[in-house]
Structure formats: C-alpha cells, structure tokens
Design an enzyme around this catalytic site. Structure first.
Site, mmCIF file in Angstrom:
data_model
loop_
_atom_site.group_PDB
_atom_site.id
_atom_site.type_symbol
_atom_site.label_atom_id
_atom_site.label_comp_id
_atom_site.label_asym_id
_atom_site.label_seq_id
_atom_site.Cartn_x
_atom_site.Cartn_y
_atom_site.Cartn_z
ATOM 1 N N GLN A 51 39.701 42.786 46.588
ATOM 2 C CA GLN A 51 40.828 43.132 45.508
ATOM 3 C C GLN A 51 40.514 42.098 44.022
ATOM 4 O OE1 GLN A 51 44.336 44.219 48.119
ATOM 5 N NE2 GLN A 51 44.390 45.779 46.559
ATOM 6 N N GLU A 131 45.177 46.497 54.652
ATOM 7 C CA GLU A 131 44.516 45.082 54.247
ATOM 8 C C GLU A 131 42.998 45.216 55.173
ATOM 9 O OE1 GLU A 131 45.557 44.153 51.352
ATOM 10 O OE2 GLU A 131 47.291 45.044 51.674
ATOM 11 N N HIS A 134 40.464 47.429 53.576
ATOM 12 C CA HIS A 134 39.881 46.916 52.457
ATOM 13 C C HIS A 134 38.549 46.073 52.533
ATOM 14 C CE1 HIS A 134 42.451 48.057 49.103
ATOM 15 N NE2 HIS A 134 43.536 47.593 49.435
HETATM 16 NI NI NI Z 1 45.424 47.976 48.852
#
Ligand code: NI
Length: 153
Positions: A51, A131, A134
């Site tokens: 991210q 997470e 991700h």
């Molecule tokens: Ni997220």
C-alpha cells in the site's frame, strides 16, 4: 519518521504477490516505523507494505492495543466465520460487508526477526486477514462479490 503516500486501487503494486523478506535491515526497520506513522495519519488499523508501494511481505497493525509489525505472516489455522463491515485505506469512500474467518492463528517474524505466533479473534483476526490479503494482491472488494454470490444461491 515520515508519512508515505498511500497507493490507491488501480495501482499495479496492489495486485502483485509481495516477496518474502529475507533479512531485516535498518532500512526495513525504518520502513516499518514509517508505515505505522502513515497508518495513524490515515486513521487506519492496519497497513500492508504494497500500500505504500513496497512489494514485500510486511504488515503493521494496531486495533487499539498498540502497534506491531509482522514480517512474512502466514495463516496457519483458520476457523469460524463472521460477516462484518470493512474499509481500506487504498479504496477511499468504500465500505462493505466481507466474510472472514472468526479465528486465525498467524505465524510471522517480529521486527527484530524473532518468530511470533498470534492467536487472534474478532477485529484483530479480521484485520490480519485483510492485511495478509494485500500481500497476495487481494483487495476486500474482491470478496464482497463472493459474499453477494453466496447470498444469491
Ligand atoms: Ni486494505
């Protein structure tokens, strides 16, 4: 510490499978500090390295009990099922229901390279699954469709 720009949906890095971390360097420790700072600045409870544009298997989490980082996290056990609302710092303005395991056991390394095992339930279990997704190029919006499909059956 530094607040880093958060990559938004549509950015290729969010769809890549992140690489395992082989060594915890000073640079990566600084990255972890910056990720925590960035997560707080954005009012998030979790952030994964992709991210902020780094395709490595590192996440940071704080569900209200203090921040911690997990390196190369792996879900070893998962049980139960819960549907609740999620959002994502990479998908501003979108919140929706996602089905997750209610309990997960996650093995990882901490930021000093020490093996840790986390037995999580509730919000922490949900956050860890989000997470870790991700790190595999998966976004929560992918899973909304699955829940909706199941409801139609
Ligand atoms: Ni997220």
């Amino acid at each position: 510490m530094a607040i880093l720009p958060i990559r938004k949906v549509g950015d290729d890095v969010l769809r890549q499978v992140a690489k395992p971390v082989d060594k915890i360097t000073k640079k990566r420790k600084k990255l972890i500090k910056d990720m925590i700072e960035t997560m707080y600045d954005a009012d998030g409870i979790g952030l994964a390295a992709p991210q902020i544009g780094v395709s490595e298997r590192i996440i940071v989490v704080d569900v209200g009990e203090g921040p911690f980082a997990l390196i190369n996290p792996e879900i070893k056990e998962a049980s139960g099922s819960e549907i609740d609302v999620e959002g994502c710092l990479s998908i501003p303005g979108v919140r929706n229901y996602v089905k997750r395991n209610a309990n997960v056991v996650v093995d990882a390394l901490d930021e000093d390279g020490k093996p840790v095992r986390i037995d999580a339930e509730g919000l922490l279990a949900r956050c860890l699954q989000h997470e870790i997704d991700h790190l595999n190029g998966v976004l929560f919006t992918d899973k909304i469709e699955q829940v909706e499909d199941e409801e139609k059956v």
